[in-house]
Design an enzyme around this catalytic site. Structure first.
Site, PDB file in Angstrom:
ATOM      1  N   HIS A   1     -13.164 -11.124 -15.267  1.00  0.00           N
ATOM      2  CA  HIS A   1     -14.223 -10.477 -16.041  1.00  0.00           C
ATOM      3  C   HIS A   1     -13.857 -10.590 -17.520  1.00  0.00           C
ATOM      4  O   HIS A   1     -12.817 -10.078 -17.953  1.00  0.00           O
ATOM      5  CB  HIS A   1     -14.377  -9.002 -15.643  1.00  0.00           C
TER       6      HIS A   1
ATOM      7  N   GLU B   1     -12.631  -7.686 -19.826  1.00  0.00           N
ATOM      8  CA  GLU B   1     -11.361  -7.029 -19.509  1.00  0.00           C
ATOM      9  C   GLU B   1     -10.196  -7.827 -20.106  1.00  0.00           C
ATOM     10  O   GLU B   1      -9.251  -8.202 -19.415  1.00  0.00           O
ATOM     11  CB  GLU B   1     -11.228  -6.867 -17.992  1.00  0.00           C
TER      12      GLU B   1
ATOM     13  N   HIS C   1      -7.496  -6.267 -13.147  1.00  0.00           N
ATOM     14  CA  HIS C   1      -8.763  -5.755 -13.667  1.00  0.00           C
ATOM     15  C   HIS C   1      -8.493  -4.495 -14.492  1.00  0.00           C
ATOM     16  O   HIS C   1      -7.352  -4.062 -14.643  1.00  0.00           O
ATOM     17  CB  HIS C   1      -9.714  -5.415 -12.511  1.00  0.00           C
TER      18      HIS C   1
ATOM     19  N   GLU D   1      -5.967  -2.455 -10.955  1.00  0.00           N
ATOM     20  CA  GLU D   1      -6.896  -1.904 -11.939  1.00  0.00           C
ATOM     21  C   GLU D   1      -6.090  -1.133 -12.986  1.00  0.00           C
ATOM     22  O   GLU D   1      -5.582  -0.037 -12.724  1.00  0.00           O
ATOM     23  CB  GLU D   1      -7.899  -0.963 -11.265  1.00  0.00           C
TER      24      GLU D   1
END
Length: 233
Positions: free
Chosen positions: A48, A51, A155, A208
């Protein structure tokens, strides 16, 4: 085992040998740092583009090493067009983490949030078809070539370790970063990388990172994460 050393001379650049594994929609090289022997672990960041702190932290960690790892390979940015444009998706507006050829791929728009607390106010495409994007195709081909036992996908900003099972690798990562383990992220992810891994019997751990400024992420996790990576070699 890779030798780690955080010194002023090591902080300026990544000295590992990079190779190209494909090209993005806009023609940017997709680069990875291969391991010298059989691949046990692949770590990749920034599928992404919104990010970039994942790339920042991984880059800072890799700068502590002089040579490529024996058994661990790395991708610093799986979505270079998105990172350059500042968009979550690639240059085609596709959420690459919903573009993998899985049994549950869905052609409907992908909803995402501008910030974690907001409603889902952004729509992205999952692609014209499963695996339609060059970045997705290249990452799948890389994994099929390397045949890693496990993959860590970086992430942000939820702040957890998302994995179907609490395996020894998950427990080691948990012990390193002191983040909670979650067996799933709490919402459907059709066409995701994690689903693709599950269907191809590859252990996938979604790391994450919490919502912190990049330099604070490095301050909190840089040395410990670098040691964790070295210990996997």
């Amino acid at each position: 085992m890779a030798c780690m050393e955080f010194t002023p001379e090591h902080r300026g650049t990544v000295r590992l040998e990079a190779r190209e594994y494909g090209r993005s929609v806009l023609g940017a090289p997709l680069l990875y740092y291969p391991c010298r022997s059989a691949c046990r672990l692949l770590v990749f960041a920034a599928i992404h583009g919104e990010e970039p702190e994942t790339t920042f932290l991984l880059s800072r960690c890799l700068r502590a090493f002089d040579t490529n790892f024996e058994h661990v390979a790395f991708v610093l940015c799986a979505n270079p067009d998105g990172a350059t444009l500042g968009t979550r998706g690639n240059a085609n507006g596709v959420d690459l983490n919903r573009n993998f050829a899985t049994s549950n791929w869905n052609p409907a728009h992908v909803q995402s949030r501008s910030i974690l607390e907001s409603a889902r106010d952004t729509l992205l495409s999952p692609g014209k078809a499963p695996g339609s994007e060059p970045e997705t195709q290249a990452l799948v081909a890389l994994i099929e070539s390397l045949k890693p036992e496990s993959v860590i996908a970086m992430h942000s900003p939820i702040g957890c370790i998302d994995a179907p099972a609490r395996t020894p690798l998950v427990e080691r990562l948990q012990g390193t970063l002191n983040l909670p383990w979650k067996p799933d992220i709490g919402y459907p992810t059709p066409g995701s990388f994690g689903t693709w891994c599950s269907e191809h019997r590859v252990e996938c751990i979604t790391l994450e990172l919490p919502r912190l400024a990049p330099e604070l992420l490095f301050e909190r996790y840089g040395e410990s994460f670098a040691r964790f990576l070295a210990a996997q070699d």
